[in-house]
Design an enzyme around this catalytic site. Structure first.
Site, PDB file in Angstrom:
ATOM      1  N   CYS A  71     131.990 101.345 -52.869  1.00  0.00           N
ATOM      2  CA  CYS A  71     131.537 101.301 -53.805  1.00  0.00           C
ATOM      3  C   CYS A  71     131.244 102.459 -54.420  1.00  0.00           C
ATOM      4  O   CYS A  71     130.473 103.419 -54.030  1.00  0.00           O
ATOM      5  CB  CYS A  71     130.425 100.362 -53.873  1.00  0.00           C
ATOM      6  SG  CYS A  71     129.387 100.220 -55.469  1.00  0.00           S
ATOM      7  N   ARG A 101     123.515  89.049 -59.829  1.00  0.00           N
ATOM      8  CA  ARG A 101     124.582  89.396 -58.963  1.00  0.00           C
ATOM      9  C   ARG A 101     123.809  90.039 -57.616  1.00  0.00           C
ATOM     10  O   ARG A 101     122.946  90.991 -58.061  1.00  0.00           O
ATOM     11  CB  ARG A 101     125.418  90.204 -59.619  1.00  0.00           C
ATOM     12  CG  ARG A 101     126.331  89.689 -60.799  1.00  0.00           C
ATOM     13  CD  ARG A 101     127.657  90.190 -61.041  1.00  0.00           C
ATOM     14  NE  ARG A 101     128.591  89.454 -59.995  1.00  0.00           N
ATOM     15  CZ  ARG A 101     129.192  88.302 -60.314  1.00  0.00           C
ATOM     16  NH1 ARG A 101     129.364  87.624 -61.263  1.00  0.00           N
ATOM     17  NH2 ARG A 101     130.044  87.771 -59.209  1.00  0.00           N
ATOM     18  N   VAL A 102     124.391  89.943 -56.537  1.00  0.00           N
ATOM     19  CA  VAL A 102     124.291  90.886 -55.580  1.00  0.00           C
ATOM     20  C   VAL A 102     124.937  91.918 -55.397  1.00  0.00           C
ATOM     21  O   VAL A 102     126.171  91.911 -54.690  1.00  0.00           O
ATOM     22  CB  VAL A 102     124.025  89.855 -54.353  1.00  0.00           C
ATOM     23  CG1 VAL A 102     123.881  90.513 -52.964  1.00  0.00           C
ATOM     24  CG2 VAL A 102     123.244  88.540 -54.497  1.00  0.00           C
ATOM     25  N   SER A 151     122.076 102.465 -59.955  1.00  0.00           N
ATOM     26  CA  SER A 151     122.414 103.823 -58.994  1.00  0.00           C
ATOM     27  C   SER A 151     122.303 104.955 -59.869  1.00  0.00           C
ATOM     28  O   SER A 151     121.509 105.736 -59.497  1.00  0.00           O
ATOM     29  CB  SER A 151     123.835 103.649 -58.655  1.00  0.00           C
ATOM     30  OG  SER A 151     124.641 103.753 -59.876  1.00  0.00           O
ATOM     31  N   TYR A 167     137.345  99.428 -64.168  1.00  0.00           N
ATOM     32  CA  TYR A 167     137.204  98.076 -63.788  1.00  0.00           C
ATOM     33  C   TYR A 167     137.389  97.201 -65.049  1.00  0.00           C
ATOM     34  O   TYR A 167     138.018  96.205 -64.935  1.00  0.00           O
ATOM     35  CB  TYR A 167     135.741  97.850 -63.475  1.00  0.00           C
ATOM     36  CG  TYR A 167     135.263  98.313 -62.090  1.00  0.00           C
ATOM     37  CD1 TYR A 167     135.163  97.399 -61.020  1.00  0.00           C
ATOM     38  CD2 TYR A 167     134.872  99.662 -61.606  1.00  0.00           C
ATOM     39  CE1 TYR A 167     134.998  97.730 -59.834  1.00  0.00           C
ATOM     40  CE2 TYR A 167     134.490 100.043 -60.734  1.00  0.00           C
ATOM     41  CZ  TYR A 167     134.486  99.089 -59.655  1.00  0.00           C
ATOM     42  OH  TYR A 167     134.412  99.371 -58.346  1.00  0.00           O
TER      43      TYR A 167
HETATM   44  N1  LIG Z   1     124.447  98.691 -61.982  1.00  0.00           N
HETATM   45  C1  LIG Z   1     124.854  98.707 -60.755  1.00  0.00           C
HETATM   46  C2  LIG Z   1     126.409  98.159 -60.508  1.00  0.00           C
HETATM   47  C3  LIG Z   1     126.572  98.355 -59.034  1.00  0.00           C
HETATM   48  C4  LIG Z   1     127.886  97.413 -58.636  1.00  0.00           C
HETATM   49  O1  LIG Z   1     128.451  96.515 -59.406  1.00  0.00           O
HETATM   50  N2  LIG Z   1     128.313  97.406 -57.461  1.00  0.00           N
HETATM   51  C5  LIG Z   1     129.418  96.524 -57.041  1.00  0.00           C
HETATM   52  C6  LIG Z   1     130.084  97.033 -56.021  1.00  0.00           C
HETATM   53  S1  LIG Z   1     131.209  98.403 -56.491  1.00  0.00           S
HETATM   54  C7  LIG Z   1     128.854  95.292 -56.576  1.00  0.00           C
HETATM   55  O2  LIG Z   1     128.017  95.284 -55.511  1.00  0.00           O
HETATM   56  N3  LIG Z   1     129.485  94.120 -57.035  1.00  0.00           N
HETATM   57  C8  LIG Z   1     129.136  92.760 -56.601  1.00  0.00           C
HETATM   58  C9  LIG Z   1     129.082  91.726 -57.577  1.00  0.00           C
HETATM   59  O3  LIG Z   1     129.148  92.327 -58.707  1.00  0.00           O
HETATM   60  O4  LIG Z   1     129.035  90.501 -57.318  1.00  0.00           O
HETATM   61  C10 LIG Z   1     124.623 100.211 -60.067  1.00  0.00           C
HETATM   62  O5  LIG Z   1     125.197 101.324 -60.814  1.00  0.00           O
HETATM   63  O6  LIG Z   1     124.096 100.397 -59.452  1.00  0.00           O
END
Ligand SMILES: N[C@@H](CCC(=O)N[C@@H](CS)C(=O)NCC(=O)O)C(=O)O
Length: 327
Positions: A63, A130-131, A149, A195
């Site tokens: 990620c 979302r997780v 992040s 994305y």
């Molecule tokens: N706002 C978050 C976004 C993190 C994110 O979208 N991570 C993705 C992985 S690249 C994820 O875990 N997606 C799972 C989902 O959306 O269900 C950050 O920047 O920390």
């Protein structure tokens, strides 16, 4: 892939129907800050004082958002102070999971839980949302400090300086306005832009993402012809936020997300800049290309239904970058 609704897991893909085929990333739910003295940060509540050994990062090496946090942990000398668990690269109907049958997938080293959603439920049993990774976890209060992040890297940038003695500053006060401006364009058109292109379910949503994306790469190529880093001769957070997208571009985004007008290796300055950042002390160890290639091609069934992993070009990230004289 799915989400929690009132503490219950639902296996649902991103909803693009309500937005004309366009992918919309949702807001992170936990927005507290670790600070040197435990006072509250810009959002959330206080009580998260910087302490060695108290905090834990849950990441995916695949990620790009989690990768930012891993890079700041390395750059700021926090490896002995913040522990890490890494999920398995396959994100399927149960979301991120802690299987260990893949190199460097550690399992949940704190609690031995099977799924990333269980970590969220431990913090908030009726959680809806979302997780995602990264998650910054407080072992003392047994809760999530933050799952955003962009804010985690700012905490790591300074909160632990008194503990580590590392005062390198990637968010310098006198450049914040300029950094925010560059971050905003790079986030919208590149970090998230890949994305938006890749998850688009209509031609018009793809078109709306892909042209600004390559306009930004052209703009960066120009900017990096006269400046070693985005803000001059010193690395800032803007460079590291860009890096995690650049390093994934040719092996993943070019093919899998249809970002294929050009590759990063076709841009002399961007490619040398990517190698320059890669060769920064501690960073190469945070790049696990096997997780990156496996995660995207294996997890996104609607884009790659047969889960075939591509051969990909062999890229020499260790080749001399020649950018030192620009400093
Ligand atoms: N706002 C978050 C976004 C993190 C994110 O979208 N991570 C993705 C992985 S690249 C994820 O875990 N997606 C799972 C989902 O959306 O269900 C950050 O920047 O920390």
């Amino acid at each position: 892939m799915g989400k929690l609704i009132d503490g219950v897991w639902h296996d649902v893909w991103y909803d693009t129907k309500s937005s004309g085929g366009a992918f919309k990333r949702s807001e992170a739910a936990f927005r507290n800050w670790i600070t040197a003295d435990g006072s509250a940060g810009p959002s959330g509540e206080g009580g998260f004082e910087a302490e060695s050994g108290r905090y834990h990062l849950y990441v995916s090496y695949a990620c790009p958002w989690a990768h930012r946090a891993l890079i700041f942990r390395a750059l700021k000398g926090l490896s002995d102070h913040i522990t890490v668990s890494a999920v398995h690269p396959d994100m399927l109907s149960d979301g991120w999971h802690f299987g260990t049958d893949f190199d460097d997938a550690t399992g949940d080293t704190l609690y031995g839980l099977p799924f990333m959603r269980d970590v969220y439920l431990k913090a908030l049993p009726d959680m809806s949302g979302r997780v995602t990774v990264p998650v910054l976890w407080d072992k003392q209060r047994e809760t999530i400090v933050s799952n955003e992040s962009s804010e985690i890297i700012r905490m790591l940038n300074s909160a632990f300086d008194g503990i580590t003695g590392n005062t390198d500053d990637y968010w310098p006060a006198d450049q914040r306005g300029a950094i925010e401006e560059v971050n905003a364009r790079i986030y919208d058109t590149l970090n998230n832009g890949v994305y938006k292109a890749g998850f688009a379910t209509t031609q018009s949503a793809y078109d709306a993402a892909i042209h600004p994306l390559f306009d930004t790469l052209d703009w960066l190529e120009q900017r990096l012809s006269t400046s070693r880093y985005l803000m001059g001769d010193k690395q800032t957070e803007a460079d590291w936020r860009l890096f995690t997208t650049l390093i994934r571009f040719d092996p993943v985004y070019h093919l899998h997300f249809k970002c294929n007008r050009a590759r990063i290796i076709d841009y002399p300055n961007l490619w040398a800049y990517t190698r320059d950042l890669y060769q920064t002390k501690g960073v190469a160890e945070t790049v696990k290309m096997d997780h990156i290639v496996r995660h995207y091609h294996y997890s996104h069934e609607s884009i790659n239904p047969h889960r075939i992993l591509p051969i990909n070009p062999v890229l020499d990230y260790l080749a001399p970058h020649g950018r030192d004289p620009m400093a």
